[in-house]
Design an enzyme around this catalytic site. Structure first.
Site, PDB file in Angstrom:
ATOM      1  N   LYS A 266       0.837  -1.205   0.000  1.00  0.00           N
ATOM      2  CA  LYS A 266       0.000   0.000   0.000  1.00  0.00           C
ATOM      3  C   LYS A 266       0.868   1.250   0.000  1.00  0.00           C
ATOM      4  O   LYS A 266       2.061   1.177   0.285  1.00  0.00           O
ATOM      5  CB  LYS A 266      -0.917  -0.020   1.217  1.00  0.00           C
ATOM      6  CG  LYS A 266      -0.166  -0.050   2.542  1.00  0.00           C
ATOM      7  CD  LYS A 266      -1.087  -0.360   3.711  1.00  0.00           C
ATOM      8  CE  LYS A 266      -0.295  -0.375   5.001  1.00  0.00           C
ATOM      9  NZ  LYS A 266      -1.046  -0.987   6.097  1.00  0.00           N
TER      10      LYS A 266
ATOM     11  N   TYR B 261      15.780  31.733   4.000  1.00  0.00           N
ATOM     12  CA  TYR B 261      14.651  32.569   4.392  1.00  0.00           C
ATOM     13  C   TYR B 261      14.714  32.926   5.876  1.00  0.00           C
ATOM     14  O   TYR B 261      15.042  32.071   6.703  1.00  0.00           O
ATOM     15  CB  TYR B 261      13.344  31.812   4.158  1.00  0.00           C
ATOM     16  CG  TYR B 261      12.982  31.664   2.707  1.00  0.00           C
ATOM     17  CD1 TYR B 261      12.791  32.784   1.901  1.00  0.00           C
ATOM     18  CD2 TYR B 261      12.824  30.403   2.152  1.00  0.00           C
ATOM     19  CE1 TYR B 261      12.450  32.644   0.564  1.00  0.00           C
ATOM     20  CE2 TYR B 261      12.478  30.257   0.816  1.00  0.00           C
ATOM     21  CZ  TYR B 261      12.286  31.377   0.032  1.00  0.00           C
ATOM     22  OH  TYR B 261      11.957  31.235  -1.268  1.00  0.00           O
TER      23      TYR B 261
HETATM   24  C1  PLP Z   1      -0.342  -1.807   6.918  1.00  0.00           C
HETATM   25  C2  PLP Z   1      -0.932  -3.013   7.450  1.00  0.00           C
HETATM   26  C3  PLP Z   1      -0.137  -4.113   7.813  1.00  0.00           C
HETATM   27  C4  PLP Z   1       1.357  -4.083   7.812  1.00  0.00           C
HETATM   28  O1  PLP Z   1       1.820  -3.400   8.963  1.00  0.00           O
HETATM   29  P1  PLP Z   1       3.386  -3.236   9.273  1.00  0.00           P
HETATM   30  O2  PLP Z   1       3.439  -2.674  10.628  1.00  0.00           O
HETATM   31  O3  PLP Z   1       3.910  -2.286   8.258  1.00  0.00           O
HETATM   32  O4  PLP Z   1       3.981  -4.569   9.144  1.00  0.00           O
HETATM   33  C5  PLP Z   1      -0.789  -5.264   8.173  1.00  0.00           C
HETATM   34  N1  PLP Z   1      -2.136  -5.337   8.213  1.00  0.00           N
HETATM   35  C6  PLP Z   1      -2.924  -4.294   7.900  1.00  0.00           C
HETATM   36  C7  PLP Z   1      -4.390  -4.446   7.989  1.00  0.00           C
HETATM   37  C8  PLP Z   1      -2.360  -3.088   7.516  1.00  0.00           C
HETATM   38  O5  PLP Z   1      -3.140  -2.049   7.220  1.00  0.00           O
END
Ligand code: PLP
Length: 814
Positions: A483, A709
Site C-alpha cells: 500500500k 529565508y
Molecule cells: C499496513 C498493514 C499491515 C502491515 O503493517 P506493518 O506494521 O507495516 O507490518 C498489516 N495489516 C494491515 C491491515 C495493515 O493495514
C-alpha cells in the site's frame, strides 16, 4: 558438455530412478532456478531445498518445459515419469558442489581464486580486463560467489578457456571447505580484509583463517602485508605481499596524487599512473599489479593497462524511460555468461509486454564469432525478445536476421538514425561492452528528471522478505503490504519481485493501487484494505478482493456482485479486536453470519484482524487479549458458516514478537522495507531505500552573513555552504532542519543551515572536502529513517511515504 554417467553417479553417490541413461549424456547447462527461461532438454536441474524454497516443487513444471535430467533428494515428492532421469542423492546442494568439483578436475589451466571482505568483484573484473588479451578467460558472472554461485560459475569452464577467475565469498565458518575443491585455485588472491560481514565469525582472525582455507592447496598467494594475515597463511604456500604503509612488503606502493610509485627492496621499481585517487581503488590496483607481476607481465604493459582501469558497475539498474518504457541498464559488461543473467533479470522486471534488447559485439568469449552469435541468437529467441538492436561490426555480420532485428555498425550511427518514437511501452535491456559507450544510449532513452533519486535495493528487499519468512512455519502463507506506493518505494517493481518470490497475497489500501498493479501485469491475489463503495465495480473487473469490515459495506458489495451475476466472489472479513479502526464488532457477528448464509455471491477467503501495539512490550497483555478475542470470533464465524478460511492477525512486529500466533497467514509491511522495531531486529535486516541527490553549488560566506529565508542561520566564522536540490516539496520534513538535521556527504555529517526551502536546502560543508556534483545522502544505510523519525517525533513509515512522486525511483539488484 558430455557427462560419463558412471563417473557422475559414483562421484555424487547417486542412484538413478526413472529413465536409465546411456554411458554418456549431453547437457548444455546446469540450473538451480526453475524460473529462468533457459531450462530445456539439455539442462541438468538440481532441486535445491532451502528454508523457503524447495526446487522439488517445480519439477513437474520443468518436465513440461522439456527438462529431462534432475538431481533430487526427496524422491517421495516426485512423480516418476517416462523419459525423465532422476539422480537421487542425500543433499542436492552438496551434490551440486561435488559435481562442480568433478567438472573442475577435467581442466588443467591456471585458476585464480579471489576472496576477501571487499573488492573481490572489482579485482576479478579488473583482472579480466587486464589479462584478456593474452588469455581466454572464464570468470564468475556478476558477483556469483556463494555456495551455489561458485559451482554454477565453475560449470562454465570449457575446453577453449586458458584462465579461470573465480570469486568466492563466505559468511560463516566451515563454508570455505565446500568451495575449495570446486575452485582449486593455482593462484590465490586475498583482497582487503575489513571489519564488515563479521557476524558469522568469532573474530577477525577467524574470518581470515576461514577465507584462507580457499588456498589450502594453493602454492602461491598474494595479498596485503598484515601481521594477522601472515599468521594465517597455510605453511606450504608462498605469500607475495603488498602494502601502502609498510616498506618491508614485497611490493610497497607510495601514493602521490594519482601517481603510484612501486618499490621493491626499498628501491623504486617503476611508477604507474592511476585513473582514480580513492583508497579502495588504489588497494585493488595494488592487488592487480602484483598479480600481473606474478604472471610475468612486462612493466610497460602493466603501466599502459592500469592507467585505463575503470569504475566497475555490476548492478543491473531499472530506470524509467521515455514513452512509458523501462530501461535495464547493463551498459558496461558484455561477456556471454552475463547475457543470460541480464535476460533473466529482464524477464523478472519487465513492466511492459514488449521486450527489447540493445546489444553490442561480445568480446573475448573464446568462441568463433559464428558459433558465439549462433548461441546469442538462440538465447534471444528463447527469451521471446520482440525487438533486437545489434550494434557493432561483428554482431551485425554474424547474427542471423530474426524478425524485429535492426543493425548498426556503431553507437553513433544508432544515435543518429534512431527516432525516440521508435520506443514505446517496452522494457529495454541495454547491454554492451564498455568501449561502445552504451551509457549514451541510456541517457537518451531515460526519462529526464532532476538528480534526486530514491534508490531501492531489491536484493535487500528479498533478504528482508526471507528474514521474516524464516521465522514462519513452511505452511504459513505470506501477504505483503504494498500500500501507499509500496511504502513510498514504488509498488509495481516491488510487486513484481514479490510475485516472483511467490508471496500469496499483496495488500493495497485503495482500489486504484490494485488496478495499477493489474495493469502492469501482476497476477498474484490482491486484497484492497480500504475499498470504497464507488470502486466495487472496477474491483470486480480487475479481480481485486475486498476487505469487508461493516454491514453497510457488505450489503453494497453484494448488490454489485448481484448486478454482475457474480458467484462466490472472494472476500476477506475483518473483525474488530481493539484497534478500533475498522472491523465487525462481536455484537455484529450474528447479523453478518445471517447475511453470509443467505448468499452464494461471495466466499469468505479469510478472516483477519489487526494488532494495534505488537511493537510495544508494555502492551503485551493487550495484544494477547486481541489475539484471544480474534480466535473466539473467527472460530464462531467458521463454525456457524461451516467454512475453513485463512486466519491472520500478525503484521511485521507481530511476526517478530508473536510468531506463535502466525495462524495461516501473516501480513508483512514495514519490515520488508528494512525497518524493524528494535536494534536486534534491525541487525537482521538490510537497508532498502536510499534518498540521494547531488550538490548544486558550493560557496563561501563570511562571518555574520546569513543563509536562507528569515536569516535563520548566521555564520559565526567564514563558512562553506553547499546548496542541495531537495526540499520539503520532495518530502523532507521542514522541521528536520531545526531539529539537528543533517545530510551525509563523503560519509560525513553536513548540518542543515537555515530553513529548508520548497525545492532546496543548504548545508554547512566547512569540514568536508567536497565539490559541486558530489553525492548527497538524505537517508540510507548510514543515516537511517529511524534517526530522522526520532528527531522529528514521527515514525519511519511517515518518512518513507512522504518522499514525493516527483522523485525518480531507481531499482537495482546487487
Ligand atoms: C499496513 C498493514 C499491515 C502491515 O503493517 P506493518 O506494521 O507495516 O507490518 C498489516 N495489516 C494491515 C491491515 C495493515 O493495514
Amino acid at each position: 558438455m558430455y557427462i560419463a554417467t558412471a563417473n557422475f553417479c559414483s562421484s555424487l553417490q547417486a542412484e538413478v530412478l526413472g529413465e536409465q541413461v546411456a554411458e554418456t549424456f549431453e547437457i548444455n547447462r546446469v540450473s538451480v532456478d526453475s524460473r529462468t527461461l533457459l531450462n530445456d532438454p539439455t539442462t541438468l536441474f538440481f532441486a535445491l531445498v532451502g528454508q523457503n524454497h524447495n526446487g522439488h516443487a517445480y519439477i513437474q513444471e520443468l518436465i513440461e518445459l522439456g527438462v529431462r535430467y534432475f538431481v533430487i533428494s526427496q524422491p517421495d515428492r516426485v512423480k516418476i515419469q517416462a523419459g525423465v532421469t532422476y539422480f537421487v542423492v542425500g543433499d542436492t546442494l552438496k551434490a551440486l558442489q561435488q559435481a562442480a568439483a568433478w567438472h573442475r578436475k577435467q581442466f588443467d589451466i591456471p585458476v585464480v581464486g579471489i576472496t576477501g571482505s571487499r573488492g573481490k568483484t572489482v579485482v576479478k573484473e579488473w583482472l579480466n580486463y587486464l589479462l584478456n588479451t593474452e588469455y581466454t578467460i572464464i570468470k564468475s558472472p556478476k558477483s556469483y560467489n556463494s555456495q551455489t554461485g561458485v559451482p554454477l560459475s565453475v560449470f562454465g569452464m570449457a575446453e577453449r578457456h586458458t584462465l579461470g577467475l573465480f570469486e568466492v565469498g563466505i559468511s560463516t565458518v566451515n563454508e570455505m571447505q565446500n568451495l575449495e575443491p570446486i575452485v582449486q585455485p593455482t593462484l590465490g588472491i586475498l583482497t582487503s580484509i575489513t571489519g564488515e560481514h563479521q557476524e558469522g565469525f568469532a573474530s577477525e582472525y577467524q574470518k581470515i583463517k576461514e577465507k584462507m582455507a580457499l588456498f589450502a592447496h594453493t602454492s602461491l598467494i598474494l595479498g596485503e602485508k598484515r601481521t594477522d594475515i601472515l599468521e594465517a597463511i597455510p605453511p606450504t604456500a608462498t605469500y607475495v605481499s603488498w602494502s601502502l604503509t609498510d616498506t618491508d612488503a614485497n611490493l610497497y606502493g607510495k601514493v602521490t596524487g594519482n601517481v603510484l610509485e612501486l618499490c621493491y627492496n626499498k628501491e623504486t621499481f617503476f611508477v604507474v599512473e592511476l585513473p582514480f585517487t580513492d583508497e579502495w581503488s588504489i588497494k585493488n590496483s595494488m592487488t592487480c599489479i602484483v598479480a600481473m607481476l606474478v604472471l610475468s607481465y612486462d612493466i610497460p604493459i602493466i603501466q599502459k593497462r592500469i592507467k585505463k582501469l575503470y569504475a566497475v558497475e555490476l548492478r543491473l539498474q531499472v530506470k524509467r524511460g521515455i514513452n512509458n518504457c523501462s530501461i535495464i541498464d547493463d551498459a558496461y559488461s558484455s561477456d556471454f555468461q552475463s547475457l543470460s543473467i541480464a535476460l533473466d533479470f529482464l524477464e523478472k522486471h519487465r513492466s511492459n509486454k514488449n521486450k527489447t534488447v540493445i546489444l553490442s559485439d561480445i568480446f573475448h568469449s573464446g568462441l568463433e564469432p559464428k558459433a558465439l552469435y549462433q548461441q546469442v541468437n538462440n538465447l534471444l529467441k528463447n527469451y521471446g525478445i520482440s525487438k533486437v538492436i545489434c550494434i557493432g561490426e561483428e554482431i551485425a555480420r554474424y547474427t542471423k536476421d530474426l524478425p524485429g532485428m535492426r543493425f548498426f555498425f556503431s553507437t553513433d550511427e544508432f544515435l543518429q538514425k534512431i527516432a525516440l518514437d521508435d520506443f514505446v511501452d517496452e522494457t529495454i535491456l541495454v547491454k554492451g561492452a564498455r568501449g561502445f559507450r552504451f551509457d549514451k544510449i541510456v541517457s537518451l532513452l531515460e526519462e529526464k528528471t532532476h538528480e534526486t533519486i530514491l534508490e531501492v535495493n531489491l536484493t535487500a528487499l528479498r533478504h528482508n522478505l526471507n528474514f521474516y519468512r524464516a521465522r514462519l512455519k513452511p505452511a504459513t502463507k505470506t501477504m505483503v503490504m504494498v500500500k501507499a506506493f509500496g511504502y513510498g518505494n514504488g509498488s509495481v517493481d516491488i510487486a513484481k519481485l514479490l510475485e516472483h518470490e511467490k508471496v500469496n497475497y499483496l495488500g493495497v489500501a485503495f482500489a486504484d493501487e490494485g488496478i495499477a498493479l493489474r495493469k502492469a501485469g501482476i497476477k498474484t491475489n490482491i486484497i484492497v484494505m480500504n475499498p470504497e463503495i464507488s470502486a466495487f465495480s472496477a474491483m470486480i473487473a480487475y479481480d481485486l478482493e475486498p476487505e469487508i469490515y461493516s454491514m453497510r459495506e457488505l450489503r453494497a458489495f453484494l448488490q454489485v456482485v448481484r448486478e454482475k451475476n457474480g458467484y462466490q466472489y472472494p472476500i476477506h472479513i475483518k473483525v474488530e479486536t481493539g484497534m478500533h479502526r475498522h472491523g465487525f464488532l462481536t455484537s455484529e457477528l450474528e447479523e453478518l453470519i445471517g447475511v453470509l448464509k443467505s448468499t452464494n455471491g461471495v466466499e469468505v477467503k479469510s478472516i483477519f484482524s489487526h494488532l494495534s501495539s505488537s511493537d510495544m512490550e508494555v502492551y503485551r497483555d493487550f495484544t494477547l487479549g486481541q489475539i484471544e478475542l480474534f480466535k473466539q470470533n473467527s472460530t464462531y464465524i467458521k463454525e456457524q458458516l461451516g467454512i475453513q478460511p485463512l486466519l491472520h492477525i500478525l503484521n511485521t512486529s507481530g511476526i517478530y514478537n508473536f510468531a506463535a500466533y502466525q495462524m495461516d497467514m501473516v501480513r508483512l509491511g514495514i519490515g520488508l522495507y528494512g525497518i524493524g522495531n528494535d536494534q536486534e531486529e534491525m541487525k537482521g535486516l538490510r537497508n532498502v531505500s536510499t534518498l540521494k541527490t547531488r550538490i548544486m553549488q558550493v560557496k563561501e560566506i563570511e562571518e555574520a552573513e546569513s543563509v536562507g529565508y528569515g536569516r535563520r542561520f548566521r555564520a559565526e566564522q567564514p563558512t562553506k555552504i553547499a546548496t542541495v536540490p531537495i526540499g520539503y516539496a520532495d518530502g523532507i520534513h521542514r522541521v528536520w532542519g531545526s531539529n539537528g538535521g543533517y545530510v551525509l556527504i563523503q560519509h560525513q555529517k553536513a548540518p542543515i543551515t537555515g530553513s529548508i526551502c520548497m525545492d532546496m536546502l543548504m548545508v554547512d560543508v566547512s569540514a568536508i572536502n567536497c565539490k559541486e556534483g558530489d553525492e548527497v545522502i538524505i537517508f540510507g544505510e548510514d543515516l537511517p529513517t529511524t534517526v530522522l523519525a526520532e528527531a522529528i517525533h514521527t515514525i519511519p513509515y511517515e518518512i518513507l511515504t512522504s518522499v514525493s512522486q516527483r522523485v525518480k525511483r531507481i531499482f537495482f539488484e546487487e
